[in-house]
Design a protein around this motif. Structure first.
Motif, PDB file in Angstrom:
ATOM      1  N   LEU A  16       4.005  35.762  22.813  1.00 54.84           N
ATOM      2  CA  LEU A  16       4.720  37.000  22.505  1.00 54.84           C
ATOM      3  C   LEU A  16       4.013  38.211  23.108  1.00 54.84           C
ATOM      4  O   LEU A  16       4.647  39.204  23.475  1.00 54.84           O
ATOM      5  CB  LEU A  16       4.843  37.171  20.985  1.00 54.84           C
ATOM      6  CG  LEU A  16       5.808  36.206  20.281  1.00 54.84           C
ATOM      7  CD1 LEU A  16       5.711  36.377  18.772  1.00 54.84           C
ATOM      8  CD2 LEU A  16       7.243  36.439  20.751  1.00 54.84           C
ATOM      9  N   PRO A  73       4.650  37.848  27.550  1.00 51.73           N
ATOM     10  CA  PRO A  73       5.948  37.260  27.931  1.00 51.73           C
ATOM     11  C   PRO A  73       6.039  37.081  29.448  1.00 51.73           C
ATOM     12  O   PRO A  73       5.390  37.811  30.207  1.00 51.73           O
ATOM     13  CB  PRO A  73       6.958  38.289  27.426  1.00 51.73           C
ATOM     14  CG  PRO A  73       6.214  39.578  27.429  1.00 51.73           C
ATOM     15  CD  PRO A  73       4.794  39.234  27.079  1.00 51.73           C
ATOM     16  N   LEU A 123       9.130  43.580  28.956  1.00 53.02           N
ATOM     17  CA  LEU A 123      10.337  44.219  28.432  1.00 53.02           C
ATOM     18  C   LEU A 123      10.601  45.580  29.095  1.00 53.02           C
ATOM     19  O   LEU A 123      11.757  45.962  29.320  1.00 53.02           O
ATOM     20  CB  LEU A 123      10.217  44.375  26.911  1.00 53.02           C
ATOM     21  CG  LEU A 123      10.250  43.073  26.112  1.00 53.02           C
ATOM     22  CD1 LEU A 123      10.100  43.373  24.623  1.00 53.02           C
ATOM     23  CD2 LEU A 123      11.548  42.317  26.366  1.00 53.02           C
ATOM     24  N   GLU A 134      13.956  44.568  22.263  1.00 52.23           N
ATOM     25  CA  GLU A 134      12.662  45.218  22.039  1.00 52.23           C
ATOM     26  C   GLU A 134      12.333  45.286  20.546  1.00 52.23           C
ATOM     27  O   GLU A 134      11.197  45.029  20.123  1.00 52.23           O
ATOM     28  CB  GLU A 134      12.679  46.619  22.645  1.00 52.23           C
ATOM     29  CG  GLU A 134      12.730  46.629  24.163  1.00 52.23           C
ATOM     30  CD  GLU A 134      12.884  48.036  24.721  1.00 52.23           C
ATOM     31  OE1 GLU A 134      12.549  48.235  25.897  1.00 52.23           O
ATOM     32  OE2 GLU A 134      13.332  48.935  23.953  1.00 52.23           O
ATOM     33  N   HIS A 138      11.603  41.808  19.220  1.00 51.25           N
ATOM     34  CA  HIS A 138      10.329  41.324  19.758  1.00 51.25           C
ATOM     35  C   HIS A 138       9.166  41.859  18.931  1.00 51.25           C
ATOM     36  O   HIS A 138       8.254  41.113  18.545  1.00 51.25           O
ATOM     37  CB  HIS A 138      10.189  41.753  21.227  1.00 51.25           C
ATOM     38  CG  HIS A 138       8.892  41.332  21.838  1.00 51.25           C
ATOM     39  ND1 HIS A 138       7.783  42.142  21.875  1.00 51.25           N
ATOM     40  CD2 HIS A 138       8.520  40.156  22.432  1.00 51.25           C
ATOM     41  CE1 HIS A 138       6.789  41.508  22.453  1.00 51.25           C
ATOM     42  NE2 HIS A 138       7.215  40.293  22.823  1.00 51.25           N
ATOM     43  N   ARG A 155       6.687  39.673  16.439  1.00 51.99           N
ATOM     44  CA  ARG A 155       5.231  39.711  16.540  1.00 51.99           C
ATOM     45  C   ARG A 155       4.598  40.004  15.186  1.00 51.99           C
ATOM     46  O   ARG A 155       3.593  39.393  14.807  1.00 51.99           O
ATOM     47  CB  ARG A 155       4.796  40.763  17.562  1.00 51.99           C
ATOM     48  CG  ARG A 155       5.075  40.377  19.005  1.00 51.99           C
ATOM     49  CD  ARG A 155       4.451  41.356  19.969  1.00 51.99           C
ATOM     50  NE  ARG A 155       2.988  41.372  19.835  1.00 51.99           N
ATOM     51  CZ  ARG A 155       2.203  42.117  20.619  1.00 51.99           C
ATOM     52  NH1 ARG A 155       2.728  42.902  21.540  1.00 51.99           N
ATOM     53  NH2 ARG A 155       0.906  42.079  20.462  1.00 51.99           N
TER      54      ARG A 155
END
Length: 232
Positions: free
Chosen positions: A160, A163, A167, A200, A203, A207
């Motif tokens: 994570l 990646p 992003l 986003e 994500h 996390r």
């Protein structure tokens, strides 16, 4: 010994019955032994116990060989001198012993209780040791599977954080597409922008969930040991 006494008692009683088969012999033997005829009748009937001292006294008073009473005999095996002594009520000696048995059952029972308690304590100790070994085995197994789970969480956490596509770069590429489109439907443009924003957002949320999962797994070791468990 208690077991020996219990084994000999019926033999002694049977021989007493043999010695007193003749009419009036029980009364005469009672007087020779300096006890009441009623007590001797109870002894012969199996309603009273008697001591080994009394048995040896019968042998001495009636002139029987030593330990003659310890073996089962028939009437024709009674020595003539003994039969004559009982018939004529002529004792060979005077009995001054005790008729009633002195049996220390309480002491023997106490010893048995002590042995029983020792055995129970040994079994309890073995059970406790077995339980402790089983608990240690379970804790070791728990730590093993917990550590494997933490490894997987860390691997996901690393991916994570690293990646295959950034992003920010992905957002820039999508925005380039939107700018390059000459006639982009506003609804499609809004959908594209919303998708990037959701990616986003989720994500970052993912996390945080992974980090909390990692911390929770690490704390499980203390919870598994319980309130009395110390640090490793």
């Amino acid at each position: 010994m208690e077991d020996s006494y219990d084994a000999m008692l019926p033999i002694w009683r049977e021989n007493l019955v043999v010695l007193t088969e003749a009419i009036g012999a029980d009364t005469r033997l009672a007087r020779m032994m300096s006890l009441s005829a009623s007590l001797l009748k109870l002894i012969l009937a199996g309603q009273r116990e008697f001591s080994e001292e009394f048995v040896r006294g019968v042998e001495t008073v009636t002139g029987l060989p030593a330990h003659w009473m310890d073996t089962v005999h028939e009437a024709d095996e009674i020595p003539g001198s003994t039969r004559a002594a009982i018939d004529t009520e002529t004792p060979f000696a005077k009995f001054r012993g005790t008729v009633h048995p002195v049996r220390k059952r309480a002491v023997l029972k106490s010893s048995g209780d002590i042995i029983g308690r020792s055995e129970a304590a040994r079994r309890a100790a073995e059970a406790a040791a077995s339980d402790e070994a089983e608990q240690n085995r379970r804790r070791a197994h728990f730590r093993k599977v917990r550590d494997l789970a933490i490894q997987e969480v860390r691997r996901l956490e690393w991916h994570l954080g690293h990646p295959p596509a950034e992003l920010a770069v992905l957002r820039a590429k999508i925005e380039d597409v939107m700018d390059a489109a000459s006639e982009l439907d506003p609804r499609v443009a809004a959908d594209l922008a919303g998708r990037i924003e959701q990616i986003e957002k989720h994500h970052d949320l993912l996390r945080r969930h992974v980090e909390k999962l990692h911390a929770l797994l690490a704390r499980l070791d203390a919870a598994e040991r319980g309130p009395e468990g110390g640090p490793e």
